[in-house]
Design an enzyme around this catalytic site. Structure first.
Site, PDB file in Angstrom:
ATOM      1  N   HIS A  73       0.651  -1.230  -0.011  1.00  0.00           N
ATOM      2  CA  HIS A  73      -0.036  -0.117   0.102  1.00  0.00           C
ATOM      3  C   HIS A  73       0.886   1.337   0.028  1.00  0.00           C
ATOM      4  CE1 HIS A  73      -4.240  -1.529   1.674  1.00  0.00           C
ATOM      5  NE2 HIS A  73      -3.577  -2.314   0.533  1.00  0.00           N
ATOM      6  N   TYR A 201      -9.227   5.330   7.804  1.00  0.00           N
ATOM      7  CA  TYR A 201      -9.418   5.883   9.382  1.00  0.00           C
ATOM      8  C   TYR A 201     -10.360   6.935   9.500  1.00  0.00           C
ATOM      9  CZ  TYR A 201      -4.632   3.369  10.258  1.00  0.00           C
ATOM     10  OH  TYR A 201      -3.595   2.402  10.134  1.00  0.00           O
ATOM     11  N   PRO A 293      -3.634   0.259  18.684  1.00  0.00           N
ATOM     12  CA  PRO A 293      -3.414   0.055  17.447  1.00  0.00           C
ATOM     13  C   PRO A 293      -3.805   0.975  16.023  1.00  0.00           C
ATOM     14  CG  PRO A 293      -5.531  -1.119  18.389  1.00  0.00           C
ATOM     15  CD  PRO A 293      -4.722  -0.245  19.413  1.00  0.00           C
ATOM     16  N   LYS A 297       1.489   0.034  15.207  1.00  0.00           N
ATOM     17  CA  LYS A 297       2.900   0.124  15.468  1.00  0.00           C
ATOM     18  C   LYS A 297       3.335  -1.141  16.302  1.00  0.00           C
ATOM     19  CE  LYS A 297       4.143   3.279  13.208  1.00  0.00           C
ATOM     20  NZ  LYS A 297       4.618   2.945  11.836  1.00  0.00           N
ATOM     21  N   TYR A 384       4.208   6.872   9.966  1.00  0.00           N
ATOM     22  CA  TYR A 384       3.217   5.537   9.628  1.00  0.00           C
ATOM     23  C   TYR A 384       4.103   4.458   8.748  1.00  0.00           C
ATOM     24  CZ  TYR A 384      -0.876   3.074   8.290  1.00  0.00           C
ATOM     25  OH  TYR A 384      -2.074   2.155   8.277  1.00  0.00           O
TER      26      TYR A 384
HETATM   27  P1  FAS Z   1       2.063 -11.597  21.935  1.00  0.00           P
HETATM   28  O1  FAS Z   1       1.248 -11.107  23.134  1.00  0.00           O
HETATM   29  O2  FAS Z   1       1.597 -11.694  20.481  1.00  0.00           O
HETATM   30  O3  FAS Z   1       2.810 -13.075  22.397  1.00  0.00           O
HETATM   31  C1  FAS Z   1       2.815 -13.447  23.691  1.00  0.00           C
HETATM   32  C2  FAS Z   1       3.037 -14.814  23.721  1.00  0.00           C
HETATM   33  O4  FAS Z   1       3.409 -15.156  25.042  1.00  0.00           O
HETATM   34  C3  FAS Z   1       1.459 -15.293  23.607  1.00  0.00           C
HETATM   35  O5  FAS Z   1       1.582 -16.346  22.790  1.00  0.00           O
HETATM   36  C4  FAS Z   1       1.261 -15.876  24.886  1.00  0.00           C
HETATM   37  O6  FAS Z   1       0.190 -17.061  24.936  1.00  0.00           O
HETATM   38  C5  FAS Z   1       2.564 -16.154  25.506  1.00  0.00           C
HETATM   39  N1  FAS Z   1       2.542 -16.150  26.939  1.00  0.00           N
HETATM   40  C6  FAS Z   1       1.874 -15.311  27.605  1.00  0.00           C
HETATM   41  N2  FAS Z   1       2.199 -15.551  29.050  1.00  0.00           N
HETATM   42  C7  FAS Z   1       2.886 -16.705  29.146  1.00  0.00           C
HETATM   43  C8  FAS Z   1       3.654 -17.340  30.250  1.00  0.00           C
HETATM   44  N3  FAS Z   1       3.457 -17.072  31.503  1.00  0.00           N
HETATM   45  N4  FAS Z   1       4.209 -18.344  29.934  1.00  0.00           N
HETATM   46  C9  FAS Z   1       4.569 -18.667  28.742  1.00  0.00           C
HETATM   47  N5  FAS Z   1       4.019 -18.036  27.438  1.00  0.00           N
HETATM   48  C10 FAS Z   1       3.291 -17.094  27.789  1.00  0.00           C
HETATM   49  N6  FAS Z   1      -0.754  -4.266  16.632  1.00  0.00           N
HETATM   50  C11 FAS Z   1      -0.879  -3.631  15.403  1.00  0.00           C
HETATM   51  O7  FAS Z   1      -0.016  -3.233  15.043  1.00  0.00           O
HETATM   52  N7  FAS Z   1      -2.148  -3.781  14.915  1.00  0.00           N
HETATM   53  C12 FAS Z   1      -3.261  -3.982  15.219  1.00  0.00           C
HETATM   54  O8  FAS Z   1      -4.305  -3.983  14.807  1.00  0.00           O
HETATM   55  C13 FAS Z   1      -3.089  -5.179  16.626  1.00  0.00           C
HETATM   56  N8  FAS Z   1      -4.307  -5.364  17.292  1.00  0.00           N
HETATM   57  C14 FAS Z   1      -4.134  -6.349  18.476  1.00  0.00           C
HETATM   58  C15 FAS Z   1      -5.455  -6.861  19.088  1.00  0.00           C
HETATM   59  C16 FAS Z   1      -4.974  -7.293  20.466  1.00  0.00           C
HETATM   60  C17 FAS Z   1      -6.361  -8.207  20.807  1.00  0.00           C
HETATM   61  C18 FAS Z   1      -4.019  -7.366  20.903  1.00  0.00           C
HETATM   62  C19 FAS Z   1      -4.066  -8.075  22.380  1.00  0.00           C
HETATM   63  C20 FAS Z   1      -2.904  -6.757  20.377  1.00  0.00           C
HETATM   64  C21 FAS Z   1      -2.921  -6.184  19.121  1.00  0.00           C
HETATM   65  N9  FAS Z   1      -1.888  -5.579  18.535  1.00  0.00           N
HETATM   66  C22 FAS Z   1      -1.920  -5.127  17.166  1.00  0.00           C
HETATM   67  C23 FAS Z   1      -0.523  -5.756  19.066  1.00  0.00           C
HETATM   68  C24 FAS Z   1      -0.122  -6.826  18.672  1.00  0.00           C
HETATM   69  O9  FAS Z   1       0.132  -6.973  17.176  1.00  0.00           O
HETATM   70  C25 FAS Z   1       1.209  -7.165  19.449  1.00  0.00           C
HETATM   71  O10 FAS Z   1       2.128  -6.084  19.103  1.00  0.00           O
HETATM   72  C26 FAS Z   1       2.031  -8.379  19.000  1.00  0.00           C
HETATM   73  O11 FAS Z   1       1.129  -9.454  19.144  1.00  0.00           O
HETATM   74  C27 FAS Z   1       3.176  -8.189  19.865  1.00  0.00           C
HETATM   75  O12 FAS Z   1       3.785  -9.665  19.762  1.00  0.00           O
HETATM   76  P2  FAS Z   1       4.463 -10.504  21.142  1.00  0.00           P
HETATM   77  O13 FAS Z   1       5.696  -9.343  21.601  1.00  0.00           O
HETATM   78  O14 FAS Z   1       5.036 -11.666  20.521  1.00  0.00           O
HETATM   79  O15 FAS Z   1       3.337 -10.593  22.077  1.00  0.00           O
HETATM   80  C1  PHB Z   2      -5.519  -4.234  10.999  1.00  0.00           C
HETATM   81  O1  PHB Z   2      -5.744  -5.285  11.973  1.00  0.00           O
HETATM   82  O2  PHB Z   2      -5.670  -4.820   9.767  1.00  0.00           O
HETATM   83  C2  PHB Z   2      -5.134  -2.995  11.352  1.00  0.00           C
HETATM   84  C3  PHB Z   2      -5.102  -2.514  12.456  1.00  0.00           C
HETATM   85  C4  PHB Z   2      -4.775  -1.196  13.147  1.00  0.00           C
HETATM   86  C5  PHB Z   2      -3.981  -0.348  12.050  1.00  0.00           C
HETATM   87  C6  PHB Z   2      -3.818  -1.056  10.618  1.00  0.00           C
HETATM   88  C7  PHB Z   2      -4.288  -2.348  10.319  1.00  0.00           C
HETATM   89  O3  PHB Z   2      -3.586   0.852  12.362  1.00  0.00           O
END
Ligand code: FAS
Ligand code: PHB
Length: 398
Positions: A73, A201, A293, A297, A384
């Site tokens: 994009h 957005y 989100p 980032k 961005y």
């Molecule tokens: P994660 O949280 O992905 O992974 C952590 C891992 O550790 C998990 O698999 C968990 O099961 C494990 N864990 C936890 N406790 C543990 C323990 N005690 N023992 C062993 N394992 C354990 N970012 C965006 O850029 N755009 C978005 O739209 C977006 N939407 C999101 C929606 C939600 C609901 C959430 C929670 C996050 C969102 N994020 C988004 C942010 C997300 O993408 C995170 O930045 C990304 O998952 C970070 O990855 P990790 O650091 O690996 O953490």
């Molecule tokens: C997505 O989940 O596609 C997403 C979420 C937040 C953003 C961009 C993309 O800022």
């Protein structure tokens, strides 16, 4: 007692990417994950990758499907006052972003780790870290009813915001910074074509809305919602009706509704812990920071942390030097705070915080100024697409 060089807690994107990169450089590691493999691979989260993240995934030998299936994009749109304004990322920065779901990134990483015979343990319970101030900490965990202990040189806390790594550190040893937003995001995934070819957005008096996608046949939409909202109060029809109300008329007319294949509500917060290192324990990704989100980032920041920790561990094991390990926290935090600022700012101008008429006029004035100023648009665009990574190891920090 079993032994490894780096014990990684968590098999999300941070943990899997770190494990893959370390393995490619001959550094032994074990990943301990609380959930099952299916659960981890089924999570629906981020959707947009910065080029730096794409480059790191390619370096980790997991970029093949990404390069084949991603959507590049060159821009995205801001919608307000019933119109859309395109932010031309390519013209403003020369850069672009990749639309490729975090779910797919996780699957690609998981497949590579399993193919490499990685030491990946799922459904590891009661993980705890002992003696991260010592030269050789130990990680304890249970699996299938038995307790195990893993001796290591370093522990990477990649276990997310709710994990145990950060919680293993005495509160007095850290400083946390947090802003909890008075709303969440209600997200839906549906196998329908996106309403627009790029992300939108939308700032609206009824609340923020966002149009995203996973491919040209699978759409991802979000609605800002109250913290007390319950999924059962949002049948698909209500979601689609409300989404149409929050989009400019032409976009709403192009919207294709369909049955949801996933629906979830996520709370929004800004969070940072300082420092990120405690002896031989290093916090990575969501274990160390959370961003709302809107700025896309979260996942990209996690990848940036992994890059710096991986570089530092390679230096340590190849040369014995610990200069990059000693600078890990400082190097990560510079980028973290820039991303926190951008995500907070972008959330502040797109979301509804109150019914206060003045506040809403201030937002519209900011959006009018932003979309009329090349300088302001360039600032938005360069954040961005992702600020440049710090130079190669050893370069003086700017
Ligand atoms: P994660 O949280 O992905 O992974 C952590 C891992 O550790 C998990 O698999 C968990 O099961 C494990 N864990 C936890 N406790 C543990 C323990 N005690 N023992 C062993 N394992 C354990 N970012 C965006 O850029 N755009 C978005 O739209 C977006 N939407 C999101 C929606 C939600 C609901 C959430 C929670 C996050 C969102 N994020 C988004 C942010 C997300 O993408 C995170 O930045 C990304 O998952 C970070 O990855 P990790 O650091 O690996 O953490
Ligand atoms: C997505 O989940 O596609 C997403 C979420 C937040 C953003 C961009 C993309 O800022």
């Amino acid at each position: 007692m079993a032994r490894t060089q780096v014990a990684i807690i968590g098999a999300g994107p941070s943990g899997l990417l770190l494990s893959q990169l370390l393995d490619l450089h001959g550094i032994d590691n074990v990943v301990l994950e609380r959930q099952s493999r299916d659960y981890v691979e089924g999570r629906i989260r981020a959707g947009v990758l910065e080029q730096g993240t794409v480059d790191l995934l390619i370096e980790a030998n997991v970029g093949e499907r990404l390069l084949r299936e991603r959507l590049v994009h060159d821009g995205f749109a801001l919608a307000f006052a019933d119109r859309t304004f395109r932010i031309d990322l390519k013209a403003l920065t020369g850069g672009a972003v990749s639309v490729y779901g975090q779910t797919e990134v996780t699957k690609d990483l998981m497949e590579a780790r399993v193919a490499a015979g990685a030491k990946l343990l799922f459904e590891a319970g009661d993980v705890s870290i002992e003696g991260f101030e010592r030269d050789h900490p130990a990680v304890r965990y249970t699996h299938e009813g038995r307790t195990y202990e893993l001796s290591c040189d370093f522990v990477a806390g990649c276990d997310g915001y709710h994990g145990i790594a950060r919680r293993s550190v005495p509160a007095a040893a850290m400083q946390t910074y947090e802003r909890v937003y008075p709303f969440g995001w209600l997200g839906i995934l549906a196998d329908v074509p996106p309403a627009s070819h790029e992300l939108i957005y939308s700032n609206h008096a009824r609340g923020f809305a966002m149009c995203s996608m996973r491919s040209l046949t699978r759409s991802r939409y979000y609605l800002q919602c109250g913290l007390d909202e319950k999924l059962e109060a949002w049948p698909d029809a209500r979601f689609w009706d409300e989404l149409r109300l929050r989009l400019p008329a032409d976009v709403a007319a192009a919207l294709v509704a369909g049955p949801s294949i996933e629906k979830s509500i996520a709370p929004l917060r800004s969070f940072v812990v300082e420092p990120l290192r405690f002896g031989q324990l290093f916090l990575v990704g969501d274990a160390a920071h959370i961003v709302p989100p809107a700025g896309a980032k979260g996942l990209n920041l996690a990848a940036a942390d992994v890059r710096l920790l991986f570089q530092a561990l390679v230096e340590r094991y190849r040369t014995g030097r610990t200069a990059l390990l000693d600078r890990y926290s400082e190097r990560c935090l510079r980028r973290i705070w820039m991303a926190e600022r951008f995500s907070w700012w972008f959330t502040s101008i797109t979301h509804k915080f109150s019914d206060d008429a003045f506040a809403q006029r201030m937002q519209l004035a900011e959006l009018e100024y932003l979309t009329g100023s090349t300088a302001a648009l360039t600032s938005l665009a360069e954040n961005y697409v992702g600020l440049p990574f710090e130079g190669p190891p050893g370069m003086s920090s700017s």
